[in-house]
Design a protein around this motif. Structure first.
Motif, PDB file in Angstrom:
ATOM      1  N   GLU A  26      86.926  53.386  46.400  1.00 18.07           N
ATOM      2  CA  GLU A  26      85.904  53.637  45.400  1.00 18.07           C
ATOM      3  C   GLU A  26      86.409  54.690  44.423  1.00 18.07           C
ATOM      4  O   GLU A  26      86.882  55.753  44.822  1.00 18.07           O
ATOM      5  CB  GLU A  26      84.622  54.143  46.081  1.00 18.07           C
ATOM      6  CG  GLU A  26      83.491  54.457  45.101  1.00 18.07           C
ATOM      7  CD  GLU A  26      82.308  55.096  45.792  1.00 18.07           C
ATOM      8  OE1 GLU A  26      81.352  55.477  45.103  1.00 18.07           O
ATOM      9  OE2 GLU A  26      82.367  55.218  47.033  1.00 18.07           O
ATOM     10  N   ALA A  27      86.358  54.380  43.125  1.00 16.58           N
ATOM     11  CA  ALA A  27      86.961  55.249  42.119  1.00 16.58           C
ATOM     12  C   ALA A  27      86.007  56.368  41.716  1.00 16.58           C
ATOM     13  O   ALA A  27      85.489  56.412  40.602  1.00 16.58           O
ATOM     14  CB  ALA A  27      87.381  54.422  40.909  1.00 16.58           C
ATOM     15  N   LYS A  28      85.775  57.280  42.642  1.00 10.17           N
ATOM     16  CA  LYS A  28      84.961  58.447  42.359  1.00 10.17           C
ATOM     17  C   LYS A  28      85.843  59.673  42.509  1.00 10.17           C
ATOM     18  O   LYS A  28      86.286  59.995  43.609  1.00 10.17           O
ATOM     19  CB  LYS A  28      83.777  58.516  43.315  1.00 10.17           C
ATOM     20  CG  LYS A  28      82.804  59.650  43.000  1.00 10.17           C
ATOM     21  CD  LYS A  28      81.616  59.608  43.934  1.00 10.17           C
ATOM     22  CE  LYS A  28      80.616  60.718  43.600  1.00 10.17           C
ATOM     23  NZ  LYS A  28      79.452  60.701  44.524  1.00 10.17           N
ATOM     24  N   PRO A  29      86.155  60.354  41.412  1.00 11.61           N
ATOM     25  CA  PRO A  29      87.122  61.453  41.500  1.00 11.61           C
ATOM     26  C   PRO A  29      86.587  62.629  42.302  1.00 11.61           C
ATOM     27  O   PRO A  29      85.390  62.907  42.318  1.00 11.61           O
ATOM     28  CB  PRO A  29      87.326  61.841  40.033  1.00 11.61           C
ATOM     29  CG  PRO A  29      86.064  61.420  39.349  1.00 11.61           C
ATOM     30  CD  PRO A  29      85.630  60.174  40.049  1.00 11.61           C
ATOM     31  N   GLY A  30      87.495  63.318  42.970  1.00 10.15           N
ATOM     32  CA  GLY A  30      87.116  64.491  43.741  1.00 10.15           C
ATOM     33  C   GLY A  30      88.078  64.733  44.882  1.00 10.15           C
ATOM     34  O   GLY A  30      89.161  64.154  44.947  1.00 10.15           O
ATOM     35  N   THR A  49      92.272  65.099  50.733  1.00  8.55           N
ATOM     36  CA  THR A  49      92.361  63.789  50.102  1.00  8.55           C
ATOM     37  C   THR A  49      91.876  63.895  48.672  1.00  8.55           C
ATOM     38  O   THR A  49      90.693  64.139  48.418  1.00  8.55           O
ATOM     39  CB  THR A  49      91.528  62.749  50.880  1.00  8.55           C
ATOM     40  OG1 THR A  49      92.008  62.676  52.229  1.00  8.55           O
ATOM     41  CG2 THR A  49      91.650  61.375  50.238  1.00  8.55           C
ATOM     42  N   LEU A  50      92.794  63.721  47.736  1.00  8.50           N
ATOM     43  CA  LEU A  50      92.506  63.809  46.310  1.00  8.50           C
ATOM     44  C   LEU A  50      92.422  62.403  45.730  1.00  8.50           C
ATOM     45  O   LEU A  50      93.272  61.552  46.021  1.00  8.50           O
ATOM     46  CB  LEU A  50      93.601  64.587  45.569  1.00  8.50           C
ATOM     47  CG  LEU A  50      93.754  66.093  45.823  1.00  8.50           C
ATOM     48  CD1 LEU A  50      94.222  66.393  47.248  1.00  8.50           C
ATOM     49  CD2 LEU A  50      94.744  66.699  44.834  1.00  8.50           C
ATOM     50  N   GLN A  51      91.389  62.159  44.921  1.00 10.15           N
ATOM     51  CA  GLN A  51      91.228  60.850  44.291  1.00 10.15           C
ATOM     52  C   GLN A  51      90.811  61.032  42.844  1.00 10.15           C
ATOM     53  O   GLN A  51      89.995  61.895  42.526  1.00 10.15           O
ATOM     54  CB  GLN A  51      90.170  60.030  45.027  1.00 10.15           C
ATOM     55  CG  GLN A  51      89.956  58.637  44.423  1.00 10.15           C
ATOM     56  CD  GLN A  51      89.067  57.782  45.306  1.00 10.15           C
ATOM     57  OE1 GLN A  51      89.486  57.287  46.340  1.00 10.15           O
ATOM     58  NE2 GLN A  51      87.818  57.603  44.891  1.00 10.15           N
TER      59      GLN A  51
END
Length: 379
Positions: A26-30, A49-51
């Protein structure tokens, strides 16, 4: 809103397992923080875990500052891991062939494990045929760093460590900060900063093993470009002789895109024989300390490309010549010879013993700063 996921002791098993996925997250930054494992003395290692918004995911642990995983898409959008990592914290604690940690105090080799600074000789911990490599047997990769997660559209984790006077033979209390930032444009930015209370030498780097085909095969068909016109000649123990050799007409000429495997077995070249392939330091044509395009790695099968930008003057390229299949990584993959390539941005090896090389001396009152970016894309 903060998205830090703080897990209580006992919820996870002693050593969290790392799994990779072929589907885009899921492309939710954080950033999320979980417990990675526990030392016998009760200290805990964390996994960060960085996204970013495009779905790229990077996992970092504060034990050794290892890059545990980089999940990035191929040209069809399939997410795969492009670095060599280990399944559990226990695997890292047992020791790895430098699969992605922060290297320090000194990346690469220092000949005869000694150097002289301001008239005083310092003897370092020998761990490479009587030489010193990658900060010694208990270098930065064996330390538990303090960590501060930074949430946001470009999530980051800031790692700090105090390397005490005399550690592995180095002088000075060295305060080090390394910041990993996952950028919006799929760049993994690494910022290094350090100060000291005594004159010392310092040459940090990261030792990630990259495999852009998603770890399906070795990297001999990947294409490498290096913006460098010189390479450091070494002796048979891979200690620089002091000579900067032109790459022209040699297997070390990557000024234009070149398949890595095309000349790696050219045993008529003495330097290739010494390194058992590529394990050498290329000197960039651009001598500035600005953030500059240094190298590009491209995998024609997956379409993945990685651009390397750095403020450093050189890069050590290592084609995993000593891996032999005994190390079993994430997803049960055996890491065999030339299964990855390291692009270690740095100052020159053995600079403390080579006055003509760019200095790696750090003095009280000065602040060391360096930046490297590994930027991923497809074509």
């Amino acid at each position: 809103m903060k998205r830090y996921l703080l897990l209580l002791v006992g919820i996870l098993p002693m050593s969290q397992s790392i799994a990779t996925s072929s589907s885009a997250p899921e492309a939710k930054p954080g950033i999320e923080t979980t417990r990675f494992g526990t030392f016998p003395d009760g200290r805990e290692a964390k996994l960060f875990t960085l996204q970013n918004a495009s779905g790229m995911v990077v996992k970092i642990t504060n034990y050794g500052g290892y890059i545990v995983s980089i999940m990035t898409p191929d040209k069809a959008g399939k997410m795969e891991d492009v670095v060599l990592g280990m399944p559990t914290f226990d695997d890292y604690a047992k020791g790895t062939p430098s699969l992605g940690p922060i290297i320090g105090r000194y990346g690469n080799r220092i000949g005869k494990a000694k150097f002289t600074l301001d008239g005083k000789e310092y003897t370092l911990a020998p761990n490479n045929n009587g030489n010193h490599i990658h900060g010694g047997p208990k270098g930065f990769d064996k330390q538990l760093w303090n960590a501060t997660p930074v949430d946001g559209n470009e999530p980051a984790v800031v790692l700090t460590y105090l390397s005490k006077d005399g550690e592995e033979g180095y002088p000075g209390n060295l305060s080090v900060e390394v910041k990993y930032t996952l950028q919006k444009d799929n760049g993994l930015r690494i910022d290094y900063k350090a100060t000291t209370d005594k004159p010392t030498v310092f040459n940090p780097t990261n030792h990630a093993y990259f495999n852009l085909n998603g770890r399906k095969a070795d990297i001999l068909n990947e294409v490498l470009t290096i913006n460098a016109d010189k390479v450091l000649a070494t002796d048979n123990q891979q200690i620089p002789t002091g000579e900067l050799k032109s790459v022209a007409g040699t297997p070390f000429d990557f000024r234009k895109p070149m398949v890595i495997g095309s000349r790696i077995n050219d045993t008529t070249d003495t330097q290739i024989k010494y390194g058992k392939g590529y394990d050498h330091c290329w000197v960039f044509t651009d001598k500035s300390n600005k953030l500059k395009q240094a190298a590009t790695l491209y995998d024609p099968t997956s379409g993945r490309q990685m651009d390397v930008l750095t403020t450093e003057p050189a890069v050590q390229v290592y084609t995993a010549n000593n891996l032999n299949g005994k190390v079993i990584g994430t997803d049960g993959i055996a890491y065999t010879k030339r299964f990855a390539v390291c692009l270690e941005t740095q100052h020159f090896p053995d600079s403390p013993n080579k006055p003509d090389f760019p200095t790696t001396t750090l003095r009280p009152g000065d602040t060391f700063k360096s930046t490297t970016v590994y930027k991923f894309s497809v074509k």
